[in-house]
Design an enzyme around this catalytic site. Structure first.
Site, short mmCIF file in Angstrom:
data_model
loop_
_atom_site.label_atom_id
_atom_site.label_comp_id
_atom_site.label_asym_id
_atom_site.label_seq_id
_atom_site.Cartn_x
_atom_site.Cartn_y
_atom_site.Cartn_z
N HIS A 1 -7.37 -5.99 0.66
CA HIS A 1 -6.19 -5.17 0.97
C HIS A 1 -5.48 -5.63 2.25
O HIS A 1 -4.50 -5.03 2.66
CB HIS A 1 -6.63 -3.71 1.13
CG HIS A 1 -5.52 -2.71 0.95
ND1 HIS A 1 -4.83 -2.54 -0.23
CD2 HIS A 1 -4.96 -1.82 1.82
CE1 HIS A 1 -3.91 -1.60 -0.09
NE2 HIS A 1 -3.96 -1.15 1.14
N SER B 1 0.83 -1.20 0.00
CA SER B 1 0.00 0.00 0.00
C SER B 1 0.88 1.26 0.00
O SER B 1 1.66 1.46 -0.93
CB SER B 1 -0.95 -0.06 1.20
OG SER B 1 -1.99 0.89 1.06
N ASP C 1 -9.84 -5.72 -3.64
CA ASP C 1 -9.27 -4.69 -2.75
C ASP C 1 -10.27 -3.55 -2.60
O ASP C 1 -10.71 -2.96 -3.59
CB ASP C 1 -7.96 -4.20 -3.37
CG ASP C 1 -7.13 -3.37 -2.42
OD1 ASP C 1 -7.68 -2.45 -1.78
OD2 ASP C 1 -5.92 -3.63 -2.33
#
Lengths: 279, 279
Positions: A258, A150, A226
């Site tokens: 995610h 991320s 996600d």
């Protein structure tokens, strides 16, 4: 010069040692905590090292406990370093939002108030922490890879594309891929670097990919389920990679979200891939 | 009867699903949360299941995120169930100590005030939760194994030795092995079951090993650098196992402590072993 640090904890793990350490950072002007996993192979000489940069709200601890890296680091004889994601403490600027300030350094050197005095994570990750760890641990400075999740995937890609001579392999899990065009990026780059978008260009993986690419293969994993796809903008990076004919692999992993369950599922693939690149 | 439950979260992990669920327990009179990992093989039929009982202070979450079980559960086609360690909530008795009350159910059915109304973890783990999960998930009731860490190792051993016809394989990580002779045990058994030590005997793995043993092989891992060795008393269990000629393996793992880094290191071994026993 050997920089000073103190040991917070050391635990045996897969025949090696999972350590947590703390030191006074000159880059950030604060105490900083980081973790290193040293594999059994490090008893016999310097080992390759993978930098793992974490995402929003994380400390050194999340990936250390949830990513499952130690198993593979032990098997492939690689160290893994887990830095923190920002300076922290009472005297350090912060914001009520989870995605700005403490826990959200975005791997830049801030130039704007109130962030500039402490938020220098780019320098910390690429210069100060390397000096400390290469001076104190059995790590091979010529065999460094970098990855992250991320916001950390953003950091890994922007750092590696800027310094490919230092970071000989790079991969990312669900990276923030095009922050200059996302609400995960514009707010933070504006706050840390000001409104001049020229200063932002060095901190956007898609723009760096278009401009310069990376001289070796790269590996990207992204979950199709996600919940942050609209903020990550993987399609921009995939377009830039393909347009440039960048060697590498972009995998859309069906049904993954995610979370660290996604990272853990593919951590073995990434570590094997880094080990091969750094061999 | 199909018992009701609600889904808290589901995340894809190693091709399967890591789920967290909540239901109203009649055993404890409280809402209870549990996690199940369902491997990809469960898409095609009922799969063997491993119960993982956690230690003091833990919820369903610690092992789910830190033990690294999903990788092996996926590979071996086994489900893993992570129950909570006690009833919880405002109306539930508690104690200031970390090792009594909420987070410290010790896998017994309390008979004493103020614990008796809610602290019925033995019945919950061995009867109520099985009814729920076998009625709602693709699990093979005839292929159940059980393991656990610390207080959960105590639970796994005492449950399996009492019901070997139900739990066809058993292992433990650093179990509380002789609680009737330890400060991790006497206080809790006294509080939950009263001062009559006859009631304690069914909740001490060493005493059960001496009295009845287990009809198949068992596997115990213990770290030599465990900071709680004086409370776990593994030597009592090793003596009882050896004296009885109990088939199985007791491994003293050099340099490992009591943390999840220890559990994670040997989780693959334990899951392979359970998979073989349950095949």
């Amino acid at each position: 010069m050997t920089l000073a640090y103190e040991t917070v904890s050391e635990n045996r793990s897969f025949g090696g040692v999972q350590g947590v350490y703390r030191h006074q950072s000159q880059a950030t002007g604060t105490p900083m905590t980081f973790a290193i996993y040293m594999p059994p192979a490090a008893e016999h000489g310097r080992v390759p090292v993978l930098w793992y940069l974490s995402g929003l709200t994380c400390t050194h601890e999340n990936a250390m406990t949830k990513a499952g890296a130690q198993e593979w680091a032990s098997e492939y004889g690689m160290a893994v370093i887990f830095p923190d994601t920002s300076p922290r403490g009472e005297g350090v600027a912060d914001d009520e939002a989870y995605d700005l300030g403490q826990g959200a350094g975005f791997y830049v050197d801030a130039t704007q108030a109130p962030w500039a005095p402490h938020f220098r994570m780019w320098h910390y990750i690429t210069h100060e922490l390397p000096e400390l760890v290469f001076g104190n641990f059995a790590l091979d400075r010529d065999a460094q890879g970098i990855t992250g999740h991320s916001m950390g995937g953003h950091g890994a890609l922007t750092i590696a594309l800027t310094m490919p001579h230092v970071y000989r392999s790079v991969s990312a899990f669900a990276p923030i891929a095009n922050p200059t065009e996302s609400d995960w990026g514009r707010k933070q780059l504006s706050a840390y670097l000001g409104e001049d978008r020229a200063a932002w260009a060095g901190h956007d993986a898609t723009l760096l990919m278009r401009e310069r690419g990376y001289p070796r293969e790269i590996l990207i994993d992204q979950g199709s389920a996600d919940q942050f796809l609209h903020l990550l903008k993987p399609e921009a990076l995939a377009h830039a990679m393909t347009e440039r004919r960048q060697p590498g692999t972009f995998r859309m992993q069906q049904g993954y979200d995610h979370s660290y369950f996604f990272v853990q599922t593919f951590m073995g693939d990434h570590m094997r891939w880094h080990a091969e690149q750094l061999a």
